[in-house]
Design a protein around this motif. Structure first.
Motif: not given
Length: 225
Positions: A69-71, A87-92, A126-132, A145-148
């Motif tokens: 989940i991003g954000g 759901w299994g593992r849930i990473t935010v 951490m920053d989602l963009v960097a993580y991905v 869900d990190i922006d509008n």
């Protein structure tokens, strides 16, 4: 009799590496504001729940799928995911220390405390963009869900996530047959085209009607198996 106006109450204001983030209470609602831009509040949550539901449905019964989940936001997506035993593992991934603090120790814990206590839940600051772009982990679903929306980014640099290179990174971290679901405050036909160009199949847009007229949407695409 003088008119009484409901003025939002600032509960916390922080300066971070990406600017100012504010938590406000407006009547019964909690609101998150980033650099003066309204992000979200606790008024509804239907579209955030849809974000999780359409991703899970598109996985077609895959056992215990792992989701990124991003954000963290106000916690609707996480709370809804944790309430579903499928759901299994849930990473935010959440880059703002303040937002994580508001959930762990502040007013937003009323929404997220059970989800944070769930052993499946992991919060990465951490920053989602960097993580991905950098992670070697893979997931069955990416729910972002990190922006509008793809056409209305909140922070400079986030638009890279919706570019050809950003979507290629999303493909890389998705397992075969995995699902990318992206929340947006408005439909984006251009982003649908970007998903198809990136190789996603079954691209579609799910709408949630809202009072202001323009529907919230979830853009969905499946990585080929």
């Amino acid at each position: 009799m003088p008119i009484s106006y409901d003025i939002p109450e600032v509960l916390d204001r922080r300066e971070g590496p990406h600017g100012e983030v504010v938590l406000r209470r407006h009547g019964e609602l909690l609101q998150i504001i980033a650099n003066g831009c309204f992000l979200m509040d606790t008024s509804d949550g239907r579209s955030e729940r849809l974000l999780m539901d359409v991703a899970l449905d598109a996985l077609g019964g895959r056992p215990e799928p792992g989701v990124l989940i991003g954000g963290l936001g106000v916690g609707f997506s996480l709370a809804h995911a944790a309430a579903d035993p499928r759901w299994g593992r849930i990473t935010v991934v959440e880059r703002e220390t303040a937002v994580i603090d508001w959930h762990r120790h502040g007013p937003l814990s009323a929404l997220s405390a059970p989800a944070l206590a769930d052993p499946r839940t992991e919060i990465l600051e951490m920053d989602l963009v960097a993580y991905v772009n950098e992670t070697s982990n893979t997931y069955d679903a990416l729910c972002l869900d990190i922006d509008n929306g793809p056409d209305w980014t909140v922070t400079e640099g986030n638009d890279g996530l919706y570019s050809a290179s950003g979507l290629a990174s999303c493909v890389r971290v998705l397992r075969p047959g995995g699902v990318l679901a992206v929340w947006s405050a408005q439909p984006s036909p251009e982003f649908e085209g970007s998903l198809r160009n990136a190789g996603f199949q079954g691209v579609r847009t799910e709408e949630v009607p809202v009072a202001r007229g323009v529907p919230d949407v979830v853009h969905l695409g499946v990585r080929p198996g």
